[in-house]
Design a protein around this motif. Structure first.
Motif, PDB file in Angstrom:
ATOM      1  N   MET A   1       0.786  -1.245   0.152  1.00 49.29           N
ATOM      2  CA  MET A   1       0.095  -0.046   0.031  1.00 49.29           C
ATOM      3  C   MET A   1       0.900   1.288  -0.046  1.00 49.29           C
ATOM      4  O   MET A   1       0.845   2.230  -0.667  1.00 49.29           O
ATOM      5  CB  MET A   1      -0.947  -0.010   1.200  1.00 49.29           C
ATOM      6  N   PHE A   2       1.937   1.258   0.923  1.00 50.19           N
ATOM      7  CA  PHE A   2       2.638   2.456   0.976  1.00 50.19           C
ATOM      8  C   PHE A   2       3.650   2.634  -0.467  1.00 50.19           C
ATOM      9  O   PHE A   2       3.673   3.838  -0.829  1.00 50.19           O
ATOM     10  CB  PHE A   2       3.860   2.198   2.288  1.00 50.19           C
ATOM     11  N   GLU A   3       3.880   1.397  -1.029  1.00 46.78           N
ATOM     12  CA  GLU A   3       4.453   1.621  -2.357  1.00 46.78           C
ATOM     13  C   GLU A   3       3.740   2.320  -3.314  1.00 46.78           C
ATOM     14  O   GLU A   3       4.064   3.025  -4.299  1.00 46.78           O
ATOM     15  CB  GLU A   3       4.653   0.064  -2.832  1.00 46.78           C
ATOM     16  N   LEU A   4       2.456   2.227  -3.331  1.00 46.61           N
ATOM     17  CA  LEU A   4       1.430   2.964  -4.211  1.00 46.61           C
ATOM     18  C   LEU A   4       1.704   4.370  -4.246  1.00 46.61           C
ATOM     19  O   LEU A   4       1.659   4.895  -5.510  1.00 46.61           O
ATOM     20  CB  LEU A   4       0.078   2.611  -3.881  1.00 46.61           C
ATOM     21  N   LEU A   5       1.994   5.037  -3.119  1.00 46.07           N
ATOM     22  CA  LEU A   5       2.104   6.431  -3.027  1.00 46.07           C
ATOM     23  C   LEU A   5       3.466   6.859  -3.944  1.00 46.07           C
ATOM     24  O   LEU A   5       3.367   7.893  -4.577  1.00 46.07           O
ATOM     25  CB  LEU A   5       2.393   6.920  -1.896  1.00 46.07           C
ATOM     26  N   PHE A   6       4.506   5.780  -4.137  1.00 46.70           N
ATOM     27  CA  PHE A   6       5.608   5.986  -4.808  1.00 46.70           C
ATOM     28  C   PHE A   6       5.200   6.196  -6.342  1.00 46.70           C
ATOM     29  O   PHE A   6       6.202   6.715  -6.965  1.00 46.70           O
ATOM     30  CB  PHE A   6       6.831   5.119  -4.562  1.00 46.70           C
ATOM     31  N   TYR A   7       4.229   5.721  -6.603  1.00 42.38           N
ATOM     32  CA  TYR A   7       3.688   5.474  -8.103  1.00 42.38           C
ATOM     33  C   TYR A   7       2.531   6.530  -8.570  1.00 42.38           C
ATOM     34  O   TYR A   7       2.427   7.403  -9.534  1.00 42.38           O
ATOM     35  CB  TYR A   7       3.472   4.181  -8.316  1.00 42.38           C
ATOM     36  N   LEU A   8       1.684   6.703  -7.423  1.00 38.87           N
ATOM     37  CA  LEU A   8       0.607   7.604  -7.703  1.00 38.87           C
ATOM     38  C   LEU A   8       0.940   9.044  -7.561  1.00 38.87           C
ATOM     39  O   LEU A   8       0.523   9.836  -8.621  1.00 38.87           O
ATOM     40  CB  LEU A   8      -0.423   7.254  -6.665  1.00 38.87           C
ATOM     41  N   VAL A   9       1.605   9.578  -6.589  1.00 43.10           N
ATOM     42  CA  VAL A   9       1.798  11.235  -6.501  1.00 43.10           C
ATOM     43  C   VAL A   9       2.902  11.424  -8.083  1.00 43.10           C
ATOM     44  O   VAL A   9       2.426  12.455  -8.592  1.00 43.10           O
ATOM     45  CB  VAL A   9       2.778  11.234  -5.410  1.00 43.10           C
ATOM     46  N   PRO A  10       3.954  10.669  -8.305  1.00 49.05           N
ATOM     47  CA  PRO A  10       4.477  11.182  -9.443  1.00 49.05           C
ATOM     48  C   PRO A  10       3.425  10.957 -10.926  1.00 49.05           C
ATOM     49  O   PRO A  10       3.440  11.844 -11.741  1.00 49.05           O
ATOM     50  CB  PRO A  10       5.619  10.118  -9.581  1.00 49.05           C
TER      51      PRO A  10
END
Length: 144
Positions: A1-10
């Motif tokens: 789930m935390f990894e998703l932020l590293f893809y979603l935000v950029p």
């Protein structure tokens, strides 16, 4: 789930930059078309005023000059528009020449520089996503 932020935000940042680039190119093409095919009219400055931004004190204050112009098209339509950041030498009552497109009565180096900057943001976001992907892939390989 935390990894998703590293893809979603950029990805959201790239989408925003893409939209900004689209608007910039659209504006540059409209201005170019106006200079190439536009008609001229004499406009009168109806009002001149300034706006300030910034708090003063320890922060800088910037002042912007605004003008309100009005002109009549060749078809007899009166058009009034506001310009921000215009020259401070134009005062109320002055006449200036304006260019307009008959169907829309209302700059390349600058646009190129802004597009290059937006491109750098996209490259940074893609690089960030690649590094995050490599980092999470390496971490998955270390897990038992």
């Amino acid at each position: 789930m935390f990894e998703l932020l590293f893809y979603l935000v950029p990805t959201l940042m790239i989408a925003g930059v893409g939209y900004m680039a689209f608007r910039l190119v659209h504006r540059a093409r409209r201005i170019s078309r106006t200079w190439q095919h536009g008609l001229t009219a004499e406009a009168r400055c109806l009002r001149m005023y300034t706006t300030t931004s910034g708090g003063g004190g320890d922060t800088s204050v910037s002042t912007s000059v605004h003008h309100v112009y009005e002109y009549t098209t060749g078809e007899g339509v009166q058009v009034r528009f506001e310009e921000a950041g215009g020259p401070a030498t134009v005062l109320e009552g002055d006449f200036v020449t304006v260019r307009y497109l008959p169907e829309q009565p209302r700059l390349a180096t600058e646009s190129g520089c802004v597009l290059a900057f937006l491109g750098l943001i996209v490259v940074f976001c893609l690089g960030f996503m690649a590094v995050a992907h490599a980092m999470f892939s390496a971490a998955d390989g270390l897990m038992p």
